[in-house]
Design a protein around this motif. Structure first.
Motif, PDB file in Angstrom:
ATOM      1  N   ALA A  77       0.820  -1.213   0.000  1.00  0.00           N
ATOM      2  CA  ALA A  77       0.000   0.000   0.000  1.00  0.00           C
ATOM      3  C   ALA A  77       0.851   1.260   0.000  1.00  0.00           C
ATOM      4  O   ALA A  77       0.535   2.242  -0.686  1.00  0.00           O
ATOM      5  CB  ALA A  77      -0.936   0.005   1.206  1.00  0.00           C
ATOM      6  N   LEU A  78       1.948   1.246   0.747  1.00  0.00           N
ATOM      7  CA  LEU A  78       2.736   2.465   0.931  1.00  0.00           C
ATOM      8  C   LEU A  78       3.837   2.662  -0.094  1.00  0.00           C
ATOM      9  O   LEU A  78       4.203   3.803  -0.409  1.00  0.00           O
ATOM     10  CB  LEU A  78       3.362   2.486   2.333  1.00  0.00           C
ATOM     11  N   CYS A  79       4.409   1.576  -0.630  1.00  0.00           N
ATOM     12  CA  CYS A  79       5.634   1.716  -1.420  1.00  0.00           C
ATOM     13  C   CYS A  79       5.446   2.581  -2.665  1.00  0.00           C
ATOM     14  O   CYS A  79       6.330   3.369  -3.030  1.00  0.00           O
ATOM     15  CB  CYS A  79       6.208   0.351  -1.782  1.00  0.00           C
ATOM     16  N   THR A  80       4.297   2.472  -3.332  1.00  0.00           N
ATOM     17  CA  THR A  80       4.101   3.274  -4.543  1.00  0.00           C
ATOM     18  C   THR A  80       3.897   4.747  -4.201  1.00  0.00           C
ATOM     19  O   THR A  80       4.360   5.633  -4.925  1.00  0.00           O
ATOM     20  CB  THR A  80       2.908   2.750  -5.354  1.00  0.00           C
ATOM     21  N   TYR A  81       3.214   5.010  -3.099  1.00  0.00           N
ATOM     22  CA  TYR A  81       3.068   6.401  -2.652  1.00  0.00           C
ATOM     23  C   TYR A  81       4.425   6.976  -2.248  1.00  0.00           C
ATOM     24  O   TYR A  81       4.708   8.155  -2.506  1.00  0.00           O
ATOM     25  CB  TYR A  81       2.072   6.488  -1.493  1.00  0.00           C
ATOM     26  N   ASP A  82       5.261   6.161  -1.612  1.00  0.00           N
ATOM     27  CA  ASP A  82       6.624   6.602  -1.294  1.00  0.00           C
ATOM     28  C   ASP A  82       7.338   7.088  -2.552  1.00  0.00           C
ATOM     29  O   ASP A  82       7.960   8.160  -2.559  1.00  0.00           O
ATOM     30  CB  ASP A  82       7.436   5.439  -0.697  1.00  0.00           C
ATOM     31  N   CYS A  83       7.260   6.285  -3.604  1.00  0.00           N
ATOM     32  CA  CYS A  83       7.956   6.628  -4.851  1.00  0.00           C
ATOM     33  C   CYS A  83       7.422   7.924  -5.444  1.00  0.00           C
ATOM     34  O   CYS A  83       8.182   8.734  -5.985  1.00  0.00           O
ATOM     35  CB  CYS A  83       7.817   5.485  -5.853  1.00  0.00           C
ATOM     36  N   MET A  84       6.123   8.144  -5.334  1.00  0.00           N
ATOM     37  CA  MET A  84       5.532   9.351  -5.908  1.00  0.00           C
ATOM     38  C   MET A  84       5.779  10.582  -5.047  1.00  0.00           C
ATOM     39  O   MET A  84       5.766  11.711  -5.538  1.00  0.00           O
ATOM     40  CB  MET A  84       4.030   9.144  -6.124  1.00  0.00           C
ATOM     41  N   LEU A  85       6.002  10.362  -3.750  1.00  0.00           N
ATOM     42  CA  LEU A  85       6.209  11.490  -2.838  1.00  0.00           C
ATOM     43  C   LEU A  85       7.682  11.731  -2.531  1.00  0.00           C
ATOM     44  O   LEU A  85       8.020  12.598  -1.716  1.00  0.00           O
ATOM     45  CB  LEU A  85       5.429  11.259  -1.540  1.00  0.00           C
ATOM     46  N   GLY A  86       8.569  10.948  -3.162  1.00  0.00           N
ATOM     47  CA  GLY A  86      10.000  11.220  -3.054  1.00  0.00           C
ATOM     48  C   GLY A  86      10.733  10.519  -1.942  1.00  0.00           C
ATOM     49  O   GLY A  86      11.886  10.842  -1.665  1.00  0.00           O
ATOM     50  N   TYR A  87      10.106   9.529  -1.310  1.00  0.00           N
ATOM     51  CA  TYR A  87      10.786   8.787  -0.246  1.00  0.00           C
ATOM     52  C   TYR A  87      11.533   7.610  -0.849  1.00  0.00           C
ATOM     53  O   TYR A  87      10.950   6.800  -1.568  1.00  0.00           O
ATOM     54  CB  TYR A  87       9.790   8.285   0.799  1.00  0.00           C
ATOM     55  N   LYS A  88      12.808   7.489  -0.553  1.00  0.00           N
ATOM     56  CA  LYS A  88      13.609   6.378  -1.061  1.00  0.00           C
ATOM     57  C   LYS A  88      13.504   5.164  -0.144  1.00  0.00           C
ATOM     58  O   LYS A  88      13.240   4.055  -0.583  1.00  0.00           O
ATOM     59  CB  LYS A  88      15.073   6.798  -1.201  1.00  0.00           C
ATOM     60  N   LEU A  89      13.739   5.383   1.163  1.00  0.00           N
ATOM     61  CA  LEU A  89      13.664   4.287   2.130  1.00  0.00           C
ATOM     62  C   LEU A  89      12.229   4.135   2.627  1.00  0.00           C
ATOM     63  O   LEU A  89      11.543   5.124   2.903  1.00  0.00           O
ATOM     64  CB  LEU A  89      14.583   4.544   3.319  1.00  0.00           C
ATOM     65  N   GLU A 127      11.722   5.991 -12.631  1.00  0.00           N
ATOM     66  CA  GLU A 127      11.774   4.644 -13.207  1.00  0.00           C
ATOM     67  C   GLU A 127      10.881   3.698 -12.418  1.00  0.00           C
ATOM     68  O   GLU A 127      10.982   3.602 -11.197  1.00  0.00           O
ATOM     69  CB  GLU A 127      13.206   4.121 -13.208  1.00  0.00           C
ATOM     70  N   LEU A 128      10.006   2.993 -13.124  1.00  0.00           N
ATOM     71  CA  LEU A 128       9.165   1.996 -12.485  1.00  0.00           C
ATOM     72  C   LEU A 128       9.989   0.776 -12.090  1.00  0.00           C
ATOM     73  O   LEU A 128      10.947   0.405 -12.775  1.00  0.00           O
ATOM     74  CB  LEU A 128       8.041   1.551 -13.431  1.00  0.00           C
ATOM     75  N   SER A 129       9.619   0.148 -10.997  1.00  0.00           N
ATOM     76  CA  SER A 129      10.274  -1.100 -10.605  1.00  0.00           C
ATOM     77  C   SER A 129       9.830  -2.221 -11.537  1.00  0.00           C
ATOM     78  O   SER A 129       8.718  -2.180 -12.086  1.00  0.00           O
ATOM     79  CB  SER A 129       9.914  -1.445  -9.158  1.00  0.00           C
ATOM     80  N   PRO A 130      10.672  -3.230 -11.740  1.00  0.00           N
ATOM     81  CA  PRO A 130      10.341  -4.314 -12.665  1.00  0.00           C
ATOM     82  C   PRO A 130       9.044  -5.027 -12.292  1.00  0.00           C
ATOM     83  O   PRO A 130       8.751  -5.238 -11.111  1.00  0.00           O
ATOM     84  CB  PRO A 130      11.545  -5.261 -12.532  1.00  0.00           C
ATOM     85  N   ARG A 161      12.351  -1.283  -4.237  1.00  0.00           N
ATOM     86  CA  ARG A 161      12.492  -2.743  -4.183  1.00  0.00           C
ATOM     87  C   ARG A 161      11.163  -3.395  -3.827  1.00  0.00           C
ATOM     88  O   ARG A 161      10.747  -4.397  -4.422  1.00  0.00           O
ATOM     89  CB  ARG A 161      13.543  -3.155  -3.155  1.00  0.00           C
ATOM     90  N   ILE A 162      10.461  -2.816  -2.862  1.00  0.00           N
ATOM     91  CA  ILE A 162       9.188  -3.382  -2.431  1.00  0.00           C
ATOM     92  C   ILE A 162       8.151  -3.313  -3.550  1.00  0.00           C
ATOM     93  O   ILE A 162       7.248  -4.152  -3.634  1.00  0.00           O
ATOM     94  CB  ILE A 162       8.698  -2.653  -1.165  1.00  0.00           C
ATOM     95  N   ALA A 163       8.304  -2.332  -4.440  1.00  0.00           N
ATOM     96  CA  ALA A 163       7.352  -2.153  -5.542  1.00  0.00           C
ATOM     97  C   ALA A 163       7.578  -3.112  -6.703  1.00  0.00           C
ATOM     98  O   ALA A 163       6.839  -3.069  -7.691  1.00  0.00           O
ATOM     99  CB  ALA A 163       7.410  -0.710  -6.042  1.00  0.00           C
TER     100      ALA A 163
END
Length: 278
Positions: A79-91, A203-206, A148-150
């Motif tokens: 639930a969170l990992c994609t929002y992290d990527c869009m909001l600029g969180y790496k870890l 970049e999208l995760s694989p 990675r989680i994504a």
């Protein structure tokens, strides 16, 4: 940190398929090992160690895994990992310190997962989520990245969200009261546009379904919600992805509404989180 202490050859190798291989293991305080007690030739007394080993029957092993994977840990990750990527969180740990994202984690785990999880008895689902949200996920020393989680989300949403959706249908007749899981699914689809909340490319995760999914969404433009006109229907109705037709579950329209809000312009992802978590 290990290199700073003088330990040599600690560099992580990243393969062409984005697999991370390291010469060390990041450990965390909570440790669990749930083992089926079926050793025909005898065994050591594992349960007398301090390593968190539980010896039990096969059904309890299955329930423990199901508790973790479908309700109490992995759905929060997804639930969170994609929002992290869009909001600029790496870890991933950094995102857990974000007020909106920590609230999304809380709702996915406590509000929507916990009421329908099967209790394995040896591990309390409530205490498990407490530990996940308050100790494990905010731990910056694990260094786990949201990218990675994504990886391979399309292969996981059927288990991590679909099982809870089906459990709500079985218990309540419909899943239409769910809020956080539809927000998570909409966030994943918005993530597939490969634009962060500022409109910058990333970049999208694989994921094996990326070509098919991004092709379906290719005509949708950020800042032009009018370009969204039903492109999600083949995805949200795909039983092979979610384990259930999300329109029949009472969630398709809700996810479309959230997605439309999230493509309305720069900053729309953050605004949608605040709106739907309120």
């Amino acid at each position: 940190m290990l290199s700073d202490l003088g330990v040599e050859d600690m560099q992580t190798v990243i393969t062409s398929k984005k697999t991370y291989i390291a010469p060390f293991v990041n450990a965390e305080e909570p440790q669990y090992l749930v083992i089926e007690d079926n050793f025909p030739n005898g065994r050591p007394e594992f349960e007398k160690t301090d390593a968190g080993v539980y010896m039990t029957d096969r059904n309890t092993v299955n329930l423990s895994e199901r508790m973790k994977v479908t309700a109490c840990l992995n759905p929060i990750h997804t639930a969170l990992c994609t929002y992290d990527c869009m909001l600029g969180y790496k870890l991933f740990a950094d995102g857990m310190h974000d007020k909106d994202l920590s609230e999304l984690a809380r709702q996915v785990g406590y509000i929507e997962g916990l009421p329908v999880v099967d209790d394995p008895k040896i591990l309390s689902p409530k205490k498990f989520i407490d530990e996940v949200i308050n100790i494990r996920f905010p731990n910056p020393y694990l260094g786990d990245t949201s990218a990675r989680i994504a990886v391979d989300i399309s292969q996981m949403v059927g288990i991590r969200f679909g099982e809870t959706i089906k459990a709500h249908i079985a218990k309540f007749g419909t899943a239409e009261k769910l809020n956080a899981i539809p927000l998570a699914i909409a966030g994943w689809l918005r993530y597939l546009l490969a634009l962060d909340d500022n409109g910058a490319k990333f970049e999208l995760s694989p994921d094996p379904m990326i070509p098919e999914l991004t092709s379906q969404l290719s005509r949708i433009e950020l800042g032009k919600p009018e370009t969204f006109n039903g492109q999600l229907k083949p995805i949200l109705s795909n039983v092979h992805i979610f384990g259930v037709n999300l329109y029949e579950a009472g969630l398709g329209g809700k996810i479309e509404s959230i997605f439309r809000d999230e493509i309305s312009g720069v900053g729309a992802v953050r605004a949608a989180l605040k709106k739907y978590l309120a």
